[in-house]
Design a protein around this motif. Structure first.
Motif, PDB file in Angstrom:
ATOM      1  N   SER A  96      37.266 -82.853-107.471  1.00 18.67           N
ATOM      2  CA  SER A  96      36.873 -84.172-107.991  1.00 18.67           C
ATOM      3  C   SER A  96      35.622 -84.731-107.343  1.00 18.67           C
ATOM      4  N   THR A  97      35.360 -84.382-106.086  1.00 20.71           N
ATOM      5  CA  THR A  97      34.229 -84.995-105.376  1.00 20.71           C
ATOM      6  C   THR A  97      32.959 -84.164-105.405  1.00 20.71           C
ATOM      7  N   THR A  98      33.088 -82.844-105.598  1.00 15.99           N
ATOM      8  CA  THR A  98      31.880 -81.999-105.584  1.00 15.99           C
ATOM      9  C   THR A  98      31.758 -81.097-106.812  1.00 15.99           C
ATOM     10  N   GLY A  99      32.746 -81.110-107.707  1.00 12.83           N
ATOM     11  CA  GLY A  99      32.604 -80.408-108.972  1.00 12.83           C
ATOM     12  C   GLY A  99      33.217 -79.023-109.036  1.00 12.83           C
ATOM     13  N   ILE A 100      33.094 -78.413-110.192  1.00  8.21           N
ATOM     14  CA  ILE A 100      33.782 -77.163-110.514  1.00  8.21           C
ATOM     15  C   ILE A 100      33.250 -75.967-109.724  1.00  8.21           C
ATOM     16  N   VAL A 101      31.949 -75.911-109.465  1.00  7.52           N
ATOM     17  CA  VAL A 101      31.373 -74.744-108.795  1.00  7.52           C
ATOM     18  C   VAL A 101      31.901 -74.624-107.366  1.00  7.52           C
ATOM     19  N   THR A 102      31.884 -75.720-106.619  1.00  2.17           N
ATOM     20  CA  THR A 102      32.394 -75.679-105.240  1.00  2.17           C
ATOM     21  C   THR A 102      33.888 -75.367-105.226  1.00  2.17           C
ATOM     22  N   PHE A 103      34.607 -75.887-106.194  1.00  2.00           N
ATOM     23  CA  PHE A 103      36.044 -75.605-106.279  1.00  2.00           C
ATOM     24  C   PHE A 103      36.289 -74.114-106.488  1.00  2.00           C
ATOM     25  N   VAL A 104      35.521 -73.494-107.378  1.00  2.00           N
ATOM     26  CA  VAL A 104      35.674 -72.055-107.641  1.00  2.00           C
ATOM     27  C   VAL A 104      35.330 -71.247-106.390  1.00  2.00           C
ATOM     28  N   ILE A 105      34.260 -71.618-105.712  1.00  2.00           N
ATOM     29  CA  ILE A 105      33.882 -70.922-104.474  1.00  2.00           C
ATOM     30  C   ILE A 105      35.003 -71.020-103.442  1.00  2.00           C
ATOM     31  N   PHE A 106      35.524 -72.216-103.252  1.00  2.00           N
ATOM     32  CA  PHE A 106      36.583 -72.445-102.267  1.00  2.00           C
ATOM     33  C   PHE A 106      37.844 -71.666-102.635  1.00  2.00           C
ATOM     34  N   LEU A 107      38.246 -71.731-103.900  1.00  2.00           N
ATOM     35  CA  LEU A 107      39.468 -71.065-104.347  1.00  2.00           C
ATOM     36  C   LEU A 107      39.336 -69.546-104.299  1.00  2.00           C
ATOM     37  N   VAL A 108      38.236 -69.016-104.824  1.00  4.39           N
ATOM     38  CA  VAL A 108      38.056 -67.565-104.875  1.00  4.39           C
ATOM     39  C   VAL A 108      37.938 -66.978-103.473  1.00  4.39           C
ATOM     40  N   SER A 109      37.228 -67.661-102.586  1.00  7.82           N
ATOM     41  CA  SER A 109      37.121 -67.160-101.205  1.00  7.82           C
ATOM     42  C   SER A 109      38.490 -67.149-100.537  1.00  7.82           C
ATOM     43  N   TYR A 110      39.262 -68.194-100.763  1.00  2.00           N
ATOM     44  CA  TYR A 110      40.613 -68.260-100.196  1.00  2.00           C
ATOM     45  C   TYR A 110      41.459 -67.076-100.684  1.00  2.00           C
ATOM     46  N   ILE A 111      41.434 -66.813-101.977  1.00  2.16           N
ATOM     47  CA  ILE A 111      42.221 -65.712-102.542  1.00  2.16           C
ATOM     48  C   ILE A 111      41.722 -64.370-102.015  1.00  2.16           C
ATOM     49  N   HIS A 112      40.396 -64.205-101.928  1.00  2.49           N
ATOM     50  CA  HIS A 112      39.815 -62.972-101.389  1.00  2.49           C
ATOM     51  C   HIS A 112      40.309 -62.705 -99.969  1.00  2.49           C
ATOM     52  N   TYR A 113      40.168 -63.706 -99.108  1.00  2.00           N
ATOM     53  CA  TYR A 113      40.551 -63.537 -97.717  1.00  2.00           C
ATOM     54  C   TYR A 113      42.041 -63.222 -97.606  1.00  2.00           C
ATOM     55  N   LEU A 114      42.841 -63.971 -98.333  1.00  2.00           N
ATOM     56  CA  LEU A 114      44.282 -63.786 -98.270  1.00  2.00           C
ATOM     57  C   LEU A 114      44.672 -62.387 -98.736  1.00  2.00           C
ATOM     58  N   PHE A 115      44.084 -61.934 -99.824  1.00  2.00           N
ATOM     59  CA  PHE A 115      44.396 -60.610-100.369  1.00  2.00           C
ATOM     60  C   PHE A 115      44.080 -59.516 -99.363  1.00  2.00           C
ATOM     61  N   PHE A 116      42.874 -59.541 -98.787  1.00  2.00           N
ATOM     62  CA  PHE A 116      42.469 -58.491 -97.857  1.00  2.00           C
ATOM     63  C   PHE A 116      43.266 -58.538 -96.556  1.00  2.00           C
ATOM     64  N   LEU A 117      43.561 -59.724 -96.067  1.00  2.00           N
ATOM     65  CA  LEU A 117      44.309 -59.838 -94.808  1.00  2.00           C
ATOM     66  C   LEU A 117      45.720 -59.282 -94.946  1.00  2.00           C
ATOM     67  N   LEU A 118      46.405 -59.643 -96.022  1.00  2.00           N
ATOM     68  CA  LEU A 118      47.767 -59.152 -96.209  1.00  2.00           C
ATOM     69  C   LEU A 118      47.783 -57.673 -96.580  1.00  2.00           C
ATOM     70  N   LYS A 119      46.728 -57.201 -97.226  1.00  2.00           N
ATOM     71  CA  LYS A 119      46.634 -55.782 -97.553  1.00  2.00           C
ATOM     72  C   LYS A 119      46.432 -54.948 -96.297  1.00  2.00           C
ATOM     73  N   MET A 120      45.651 -55.465 -95.349  1.00  2.00           N
ATOM     74  CA  MET A 120      45.385 -54.742 -94.107  1.00  2.00           C
ATOM     75  C   MET A 120      46.651 -54.609 -93.270  1.00  2.00           C
ATOM     76  N   SER A 121      47.418 -55.671 -93.174  1.00  2.00           N
ATOM     77  CA  SER A 121      48.718 -55.677 -92.500  1.00  2.00           C
ATOM     78  C   SER A 121      48.668 -55.204 -91.048  1.00  2.00           C
ATOM     79  N   THR A 122      47.611 -55.578 -90.308  1.00  2.00           N
ATOM     80  CA  THR A 122      47.651 -55.446 -88.855  1.00  2.00           C
ATOM     81  C   THR A 122      48.361 -56.688 -88.311  1.00  2.00           C
ATOM     82  N   ASP A 123      48.744 -56.650 -87.050  1.00  2.00           N
ATOM     83  CA  ASP A 123      49.433 -57.805 -86.466  1.00  2.00           C
ATOM     84  C   ASP A 123      48.597 -59.071 -86.591  1.00  2.00           C
ATOM     85  N   GLU A 124      47.299 -58.941 -86.311  1.00  2.00           N
ATOM     86  CA  GLU A 124      46.407 -60.100 -86.365  1.00  2.00           C
ATOM     87  C   GLU A 124      46.183 -60.571 -87.796  1.00  2.00           C
TER      88      GLU A 124
END
Length: 401
Positions: free
Chosen positions: A320-348
């Motif tokens: 709502s405050t910065t528009g659709i482009v920033t929202f997509v960047i924030f959401l897609v980066s979050y999903i990317h990071y989460l996907f790779f981290l859980l796929k790696m499955s190291t302790d850290e």
């Protein structure tokens, strides 16, 4: 490679940032004026960014994020009460220092140490708060609402702090007690139980839900090659919680009161639904650049007359405050990071991924995604920055987001 002096400087900066940010939420410590807070961050940012130019990787998607935030400020007539210049400068300093914009070996080490130091600090806060509550309960209640806030300034701070502390103690029990003897294992279990009690006492339903989901995901990924063991642990945990109900049920009074109030008003999310609707209306009115960085339209979501806001949802606040482009960047980066981290499955990576799951759930109810003056904002963006650095360090395909 980082030499001894670099590692020593990382240690010093990480300790300083941890103490500096945590002390700001302790209610027995005098409140630091925002201008002074951002000035100290400015000095810290200059020192940190001096180390960022060596073999630096740049996340251009988040540079675009910053650029559009600037456009949202220029393109809107923002009320002076929001002091938007100071807010944005603070946001820029913190996100550029520890967020997912720049990365190299030094920044990776800094974020790694800050991440673990903050989690240790959260555990200390959760444990001390509950112990004091057992002796002097009124001392641990907030002035506003008379709720359990522990040694922090608000129960809405205490809830996520104790929730993340619980996740961290699960991590320590499963990974760090090997070869360390029974004393440390018992210590971790005690910290786990006290952190859990602190989370329940704080009465934040979003923090409790986020903690349950994050812990479940952590255990599931840890025992990914032994699903039977995972099922046994879940069944054992549920059984213990059911048997021990008389011990912890009295600590759920705040949660019960909130649930009863929600039922009277018509549902679990009634208290947030109006704020969510307001954010969506702001987005519809200005979908490209939003209504202005970290601001709201009208007075519905304001708290007081000093430009403080309660947007109700961190995801929608970005939208709502910065528009659709920033929202997509924030959401897609979050999903990317989460996907790779859980796929790696190291302790850290499991710990970091579980932390991101916690944030992803919790910001549905608390909107600190752009609130640079808050501690939760700092740790959210630190987690995103560390995720970006960790994935780069593990030499997975370089992320564009």
């Amino acid at each position: 490679m980082t030499n001894y002096n670099s590692r020593h400087s990382v240690q010093f900066v990480a300790i300083f940032l941890t103490i500096f940010t945590i002390l700001r939420i302790i209610k027995f410590v005098p409140t630091m004026p925002p201008a002074l807070y951002y000035m100290i961050w400015g000095i810290s940012a200059v020192y940190i960014l001096m180390h960022a130019y060596v073999s630096c990787r740049i996340n251009y998607s988040y540079l675009l994020f910053i650029y559009i935030c600037v456009i949202s400020i220029i393109g809107n007539d923002i009320d002076p009460k929001y002091n938007i210049g100071l807010r944005f400068i603070g946001f820029l300093l913190i996100v550029c220092s520890i967020g997912p914009i720049f990365d190299n070996d030094w920044l990776y080490l800094l974020r790694q140490k800050c991440f673990h130091f903050v989690l240790m600090g959260m555990t200390i806060i959760s444990v001390i708060s509950f112990l004091i509550y057992c002796i002097l309960p009124t001392l641990m209640l907030t002035e506003r609402g008379n709720l359990y806030g522990g040694i922090t300034i608000h129960s809405m701070q205490m809830g996520p702090i104790a929730g993340l502390s619980t996740v961290y103690m699960i991590h320590m029990i499963l990974n760090r007690h090997k070869g360390q003897g029974n004393k440390k294992l018992i210590f971790y279990w005690v910290c786990l139980v006290l952190s859990l009690f602190s989370c329940i006492l704080a009465g934040s339903r979003s923090a409790i839900l986020a903690m349950i989901v994050a812990v479940s995901i952590y255990i599931w990924r840890y025992y990914r090659n032994n699903i039977l063991q995972f099922i046994k642990i879940i069944v054992c945990f549920v059984s213990i919680m059911a048997i021990s109900t008389p011990l912890w049920w009295t600590y759920t009074k705040t949660v019960q009161a909130k649930m009863e109030l929600s039922e009277k008003k018509g549902g679990f999310i009634t208290s947030r639904s109006s704020a969510w609707e307001a954010r969506l209306n702001e987005f519809v009115d200005s979908p490209l650049i939003g209504c202005g960085f970290a601001t709201v339209v009208g007075s519905f979501s304001e708290r007081g007359n000093e430009g403080m806001v309660e947007p109700g949802n961190g995801w929608l606040f970005v939208l709502s405050t910065t528009g659709i482009v920033t929202f997509v960047i924030f959401l897609v980066s979050y999903i990317h990071y989460l996907f790779f981290l859980l796929k790696m499955s190291t302790d850290e990576s499991i710990l970091l991924g579980s932390g991101l799951i916690f944030w992803g759930i919790h910001i549905n109810a608390e909107a600190y995604t752009l609130s640079s003056g808050t501690f939760l904002f700092y740790f959210l963006w630190l987690s995103l920055g560390y995720a970006y650095s960790y994935i780069n360090k593990c030499k997975l395909p370089k992320l564009a987001y």
